[in-house]
Write a protein that holds these residues in place. Structure first.
Motif, PDB file in Angstrom:
ATOM      1  N   GLY A   1       0.827  -1.216   0.000  1.00  0.00           N
ATOM      2  CA  GLY A   1       0.000   0.000   0.000  1.00  0.00           C
ATOM      3  C   GLY A   1       0.855   1.257   0.000  1.00  0.00           C
ATOM      4  O   GLY A   1       0.578   2.214  -0.744  1.00  0.00           O
ATOM      5  N   LEU A   2       1.923   1.259   0.815  1.00  0.00           N
ATOM      6  CA  LEU A   2       2.836   2.415   0.863  1.00  0.00           C
ATOM      7  C   LEU A   2       3.529   2.631  -0.478  1.00  0.00           C
ATOM      8  O   LEU A   2       3.625   3.763  -0.958  1.00  0.00           O
ATOM      9  N   ILE A   3       4.000   1.534  -1.089  1.00  0.00           N
ATOM     10  CA  ILE A   3       4.667   1.652  -2.397  1.00  0.00           C
ATOM     11  C   ILE A   3       3.696   2.197  -3.443  1.00  0.00           C
ATOM     12  O   ILE A   3       4.020   3.109  -4.203  1.00  0.00           O
ATOM     13  N   SER A   4       2.468   1.654  -3.456  1.00  0.00           N
ATOM     14  CA  SER A   4       1.458   2.093  -4.437  1.00  0.00           C
ATOM     15  C   SER A   4       1.159   3.576  -4.293  1.00  0.00           C
ATOM     16  O   SER A   4       1.167   4.314  -5.291  1.00  0.00           O
ATOM     17  N   THR A   5       0.900   4.016  -3.055  1.00  0.00           N
ATOM     18  CA  THR A   5       0.540   5.432  -2.862  1.00  0.00           C
ATOM     19  C   THR A   5       1.728   6.349  -3.147  1.00  0.00           C
ATOM     20  O   THR A   5       1.562   7.403  -3.749  1.00  0.00           O
ATOM     21  N   ALA A   6       2.935   5.933  -2.744  1.00  0.00           N
ATOM     22  CA  ALA A   6       4.123   6.767  -2.978  1.00  0.00           C
ATOM     23  C   ALA A   6       4.365   6.958  -4.468  1.00  0.00           C
ATOM     24  O   ALA A   6       4.597   8.080  -4.932  1.00  0.00           O
ATOM     25  N   VAL A   7       4.278   5.865  -5.236  1.00  0.00           N
ATOM     26  CA  VAL A   7       4.527   5.955  -6.688  1.00  0.00           C
ATOM     27  C   VAL A   7       3.424   6.765  -7.368  1.00  0.00           C
ATOM     28  O   VAL A   7       3.687   7.587  -8.245  1.00  0.00           O
ATOM     29  N   ALA A   8       2.172   6.552  -6.935  1.00  0.00           N
ATOM     30  CA  ALA A   8       1.054   7.279  -7.563  1.00  0.00           C
ATOM     31  C   ALA A   8       1.106   8.770  -7.236  1.00  0.00           C
ATOM     32  O   ALA A   8       0.785   9.602  -8.091  1.00  0.00           O
ATOM     33  N   CYS A   9       1.518   9.119  -6.022  1.00  0.00           N
ATOM     34  CA  CYS A   9       1.446  10.527  -5.579  1.00  0.00           C
ATOM     35  C   CYS A   9       2.693  11.359  -5.886  1.00  0.00           C
ATOM     36  O   CYS A   9       2.610  12.581  -5.962  1.00  0.00           O
ATOM     37  N   ASP A  10       3.849  10.711  -6.023  1.00  0.00           N
ATOM     38  CA  ASP A  10       5.093  11.478  -6.220  1.00  0.00           C
ATOM     39  C   ASP A  10       5.445  11.554  -7.701  1.00  0.00           C
ATOM     40  O   ASP A  10       5.744  10.541  -8.330  1.00  0.00           O
ATOM     41  N   HIS A  11       5.421  12.772  -8.253  1.00  0.00           N
ATOM     42  CA  HIS A  11       5.658  12.944  -9.698  1.00  0.00           C
ATOM     43  C   HIS A  11       7.069  12.520 -10.116  1.00  0.00           C
ATOM     44  O   HIS A  11       7.291  12.138 -11.255  1.00  0.00           O
ATOM     45  N   ARG A  12       8.015  12.584  -9.181  1.00  0.00           N
ATOM     46  CA  ARG A  12       9.388  12.191  -9.521  1.00  0.00           C
ATOM     47  C   ARG A  12       9.494  10.686  -9.769  1.00  0.00           C
ATOM     48  O   ARG A  12      10.444  10.217 -10.369  1.00  0.00           O
ATOM     49  N   LEU A  13       8.502   9.935  -9.292  1.00  0.00           N
ATOM     50  CA  LEU A  13       8.530   8.480  -9.479  1.00  0.00           C
ATOM     51  C   LEU A  13       7.681   8.029 -10.672  1.00  0.00           C
ATOM     52  O   LEU A  13       7.391   6.850 -10.821  1.00  0.00           O
TER      53      LEU A  13
END
Length: 321
Positions: free
Chosen positions: A42-54
């Motif tokens: 869940g953390l990986i999914s939200t981090a990748v979806a929310c952070d434009h650098r990723l």
């Protein structure tokens, strides 16, 4: 008179323990693993979806992997936990078919995606100048869709074949979820059985093909990495590639052992351990393997987490006023 498949309305899954205390211990253990997998993916999914650098191909595939892991572990563990908690072994015929379909779907799509991810790493490290053209947003979306589509077709083929078998060896599945290898043991029609076994062997031919592709990609990658002049560059390349290789190796070795081992070394406890290693361990461990070795991802996760806490704090103070 044993029931045939038309009269089977439910299956009995493997009881994880004999005593109530042990069953509850298993329940808490599985709940811990399940929550860890939900949190990590869940953390990986939200981090990748929310952070434009990723928003790059590597992280796009990692997002897909996290979603497949969530699906895979949510197909098997909740039912096993519910059965341990309520002291039962039952799963309905439709529930078993659905579980088989979803599990094969998520596992096959994940393996297809791991193959795509090895290609992504190969292009990034061995052909960096062509990376933008070979892995544009459309190409990435097509490859991810192909991985999910392959999983769906493959699951349909396996489930339709397994559940068209004539079953006359009772309805006890010696596994904590509806696994095709165990449903096959209930079959009494030799031709039906051989048809599904043929499909399984064909599957392993495809899996071996993907595995060879992955290994060849990594041989090229490691040759390129060892030629890199900078220590930092080598470290970064290894840190993104080694976790991927570890995940693939664990997955392939345990899945192949589960389906291709000779019956003479088969025992309920060994079958349980092996299926646990290929169905539960990868989804729970993937976030650790990918997340902990990746500084960009760790930074994005903590940033997303902190900003969410800040938003909650702001909204709560707004409400209290």
């Amino acid at each position: 008179q044993m029931p045939n498949s038309s009269s089977i309305s439910e299956f009995l899954l493997l009881a994880l323990a004999d005593t109530r205390q042990l069953q509850l211990l298993h329940f808490w253990l599985l709940l811990g693993i399940y929550l860890a997998a939900l949190l990590g993916n869940g953390l990986i999914s939200t981090a990748v979806a929310c952070d434009h650098r990723l928003h790059t191909p590597m992280y796009f595939f990692l997002l897909n992997l996290a979603l497949l892991d969530l699906g895979c572990i949510s197909t098997t563990l909740p039912k096993a936990m519910a059965n341990a908690l309520w002291h039962t072994r039952h799963i309905s015929y439709a529930g078993c078919a659905a579980q088989t379909f979803l599990f094969v779907f998520f596992i096959s799509a994940e393996y297809s995606l791991l193959t795509v991810m090895s290609y992504d790493r190969y292009v990034a490290i061995c052909k960096p100048l062509h990376y933008g053209t070979l892995l544009g947003s459309r190409a990435c979306a097509t490859m991810a869709a192909a991985a999910w589509g392959t999983g769906a077709l493959y699951a349909l083929l396996h489930t339709a074949t397994a559940f068209s078998l004539t079953l006359c060896q009772g309805n006890a599945v010696d596994q904590f979820f509806c696994e095709i290898a165990q449903i096959l043991k209930l079959s009494c029609s030799k031709s039906d059985y051989l048809r599904e076994v043929g499909i399984i062997y064909f599957s392993f031919f495809l899996i071996c093909g993907c595995f060879v592709f992955i290994v060849v990609s990594y041989v090229q990658i490691f040759r390129a990495v060892l030629r890199m002049p900078s220590e930092q560059g080598r470290h970064k390349a290894f840190s993104t590639c080694l976790p991927h290789l570890a995940v693939v190796s664990l997955f392939v070795s345990t899945a192949m052992f589960a389906y291709l081992k000779p019956p003479s070394i088969s025992s309920p406890s060994l079958d349980l351990l092996v299926s646990f290693l290929y169905s539960v361990v990868p989804p729970a461990v993937n976030p650790l393997l990918y997340g902990l070795r990746n500084q960009e991802l760790k930074a994005a996760v903590s940033k997303t987490y902190i900003s969410n806490i800040h938003k909650m704090h702001t909204s709560l103070t707004g409400v209290s006023r």
